[in-house]
Design an enzyme around this catalytic site. Sequence first.
Site, PDB file in Angstrom:
ATOM      1  N   ASP A   1     -30.743  -6.448 -13.759  1.00 12.47           N
ATOM      2  CA  ASP A   1     -30.924  -4.930 -14.278  1.00 12.47           C
ATOM      3  C   ASP A   1     -30.171  -4.708 -15.443  1.00 12.47           C
ATOM      4  OD1 ASP A   1     -33.040  -4.262 -12.500  1.00 12.47           O
ATOM      5  OD2 ASP A   1     -31.454  -3.628 -11.062  1.00 12.47           O
TER       6      ASP A   1
ATOM      7  N   ASP B   1     -23.518  -2.640  -9.108  1.00  8.29           N
ATOM      8  CA  ASP B   1     -22.885  -1.476  -8.958  1.00  8.29           C
ATOM      9  C   ASP B   1     -22.466  -1.130  -7.570  1.00  8.29           C
ATOM     10  OD1 ASP B   1     -25.349  -0.664  -8.805  1.00  8.29           O
ATOM     11  OD2 ASP B   1     -24.803   1.276  -8.656  1.00  8.29           O
TER      12      ASP B   1
ATOM     13  N   THR C   1     -26.420  -8.870 -11.872  1.00  4.62           N
ATOM     14  CA  THR C   1     -27.557  -8.330 -11.603  1.00  4.62           C
ATOM     15  C   THR C   1     -28.744  -8.578 -12.763  1.00  4.62           C
ATOM     16  OG1 THR C   1     -28.396  -6.169 -11.331  1.00  4.62           O
ATOM     17  CG2 THR C   1     -26.389  -6.191 -12.376  1.00  4.62           C
TER      18      THR C   1
ATOM     19  N   ARG D   1     -35.667  -0.160 -11.320  1.00  7.65           N
ATOM     20  CA  ARG D   1     -35.920   0.987 -10.652  1.00  7.65           C
ATOM     21  C   ARG D   1     -35.240   2.332 -11.160  1.00  7.65           C
ATOM     22  NH1 ARG D   1     -35.872  -1.898  -5.524  1.00  7.65           N
ATOM     23  NH2 ARG D   1     -33.656  -1.542  -5.331  1.00  7.65           N
TER      24      ARG D   1
ATOM     25  N   GLY E   1     -28.385  -7.554  -4.838  1.00  7.63           N
ATOM     26  CA  GLY E   1     -29.481  -8.423  -5.391  1.00  7.63           C
ATOM     27  C   GLY E   1     -28.993  -9.777  -5.891  1.00  7.63           C
TER      28      GLY E   1
ATOM     29  N   ARG F   1     -27.293  -7.231   2.216  1.00  8.34           N
ATOM     30  CA  ARG F   1     -26.722  -6.066   2.233  1.00  8.34           C
ATOM     31  C   ARG F   1     -26.256  -5.495   3.263  1.00  8.34           C
ATOM     32  NH1 ARG F   1     -29.079  -4.760  -3.149  1.00  8.34           N
ATOM     33  NH2 ARG F   1     -31.046  -5.711  -3.207  1.00  8.34           N
TER      34      ARG F   1
ATOM     35  N   ASP G   1     -27.654  -3.009 -15.962  1.00 11.23           N
ATOM     36  CA  ASP G   1     -27.083  -1.524 -15.959  1.00 11.23           C
ATOM     37  C   ASP G   1     -25.639  -1.161 -15.467  1.00 11.23           C
ATOM     38  OD1 ASP G   1     -27.402  -2.482 -13.264  1.00 11.23           O
ATOM     39  OD2 ASP G   1     -28.270  -0.668 -12.476  1.00 11.23           O
TER      40      ASP G   1
END
Length: 327
Positions: free
Chosen positions: A133, A108, A131, A177, A16, A77, A135
């Site tokens: 996120d 990741d 990213t 997500r 992303g 991707r 995370d």
Amino acid sequence: MMKKEIERIGVFTSGGDAPGMNAAIRAVVRTGLYHGKEIHGIRRGYYGMIEGDIEKMGPRSVSNIIQRGGTILKTARSQAFFTREGRQKAYRSVTTHAIDGLVAIGGDGTFRGAVEFFEEFGVPVVGVPATIDNDLYGTDFTIGFDTAVDTALQSVDKIRDTAQSHDRIFLIEVMGRQAGFIGLAVGVSGGAEHILIPETKSDLDAICEEVQSWALKQKGSRIIIVSEGDELGGAAEIGKKIAERTGIDYRVCVLGHTQRGGAPTARDRILASLLGSAAVEALLDGEANVMVGEVNSKVVRTPLRDTWEKKKAIDKRLLQLCEILSR
Ligand code: ATP
């Protein structure tokens, strides 16, 4: 064993997109050139690596991009990279261009691919965490997170005006997500009444009870921030459940991909500059298979595998704080 000196570095963005990726590319290119190395840009992540979509970059290739969202190298991707055959092709492209070290800017998934590639073909890779996120273990913040939170917050502030005017409940869905970092940050900074994130069990009964008691207390705006991956569902689903139980009218706003775009904040630009540069230095130090990150204001190197195998915990105190401060 003496490690071979790196002469030619390949840089790519993957997975992303995140605001600040361009600032990271700029830092990689200019730090590499500063150290007298050649830098090659690989377009569209692993897809471009397989296709050999690779071009030499100079200092002017990265002019005027520090302030731009997205990524000039594009991202993609690649299903083929999951296969040994695909990675073999990618290795051929890398050797054709005599690239002897890689900087992977992504999340990741990108790092999982990088580890496979390193273990199979021995090409050293250093990861830069980018990213929205946030995370990844091994860095307090990932590049793009601060901008994404800021972008979402601007919308929340606007929604608050209309929520207040109509005495309405608004459920605002933010990205995340698997991780609630964006939800938590947006919820606290936006003064939300409730924050629903995947890391904690959301209590619908308690929310409905509060919603009804707020109605009695004539509390103005009611903002509920929902991470898209909350176990109760997305904002639309949760809104419906609340309405079924309480009979109270509600509105939903899904912020979606707006959170990925826009000019990176100063914080993201600084982080990207620092980590892009640190990635090149790590490669030149002979490191492989590590991610550079910032922990407690210090640049650290973390084994790539740890970045997804170890869990970065959310700060649960913020959830409690949101409950106290929104009363
Ligand atoms: P974001 O967190 O923003 O989604 P990401 O880097 O996690 O970014 P992914 O789509 O998960 O994004 O991964 C990017 C690409 O990395 C995949 O399309 C694939 O080509 C490669 N990749 C991911 N996991 C693996 C794996 N286990 N083996 C080989 N390649 C992988």
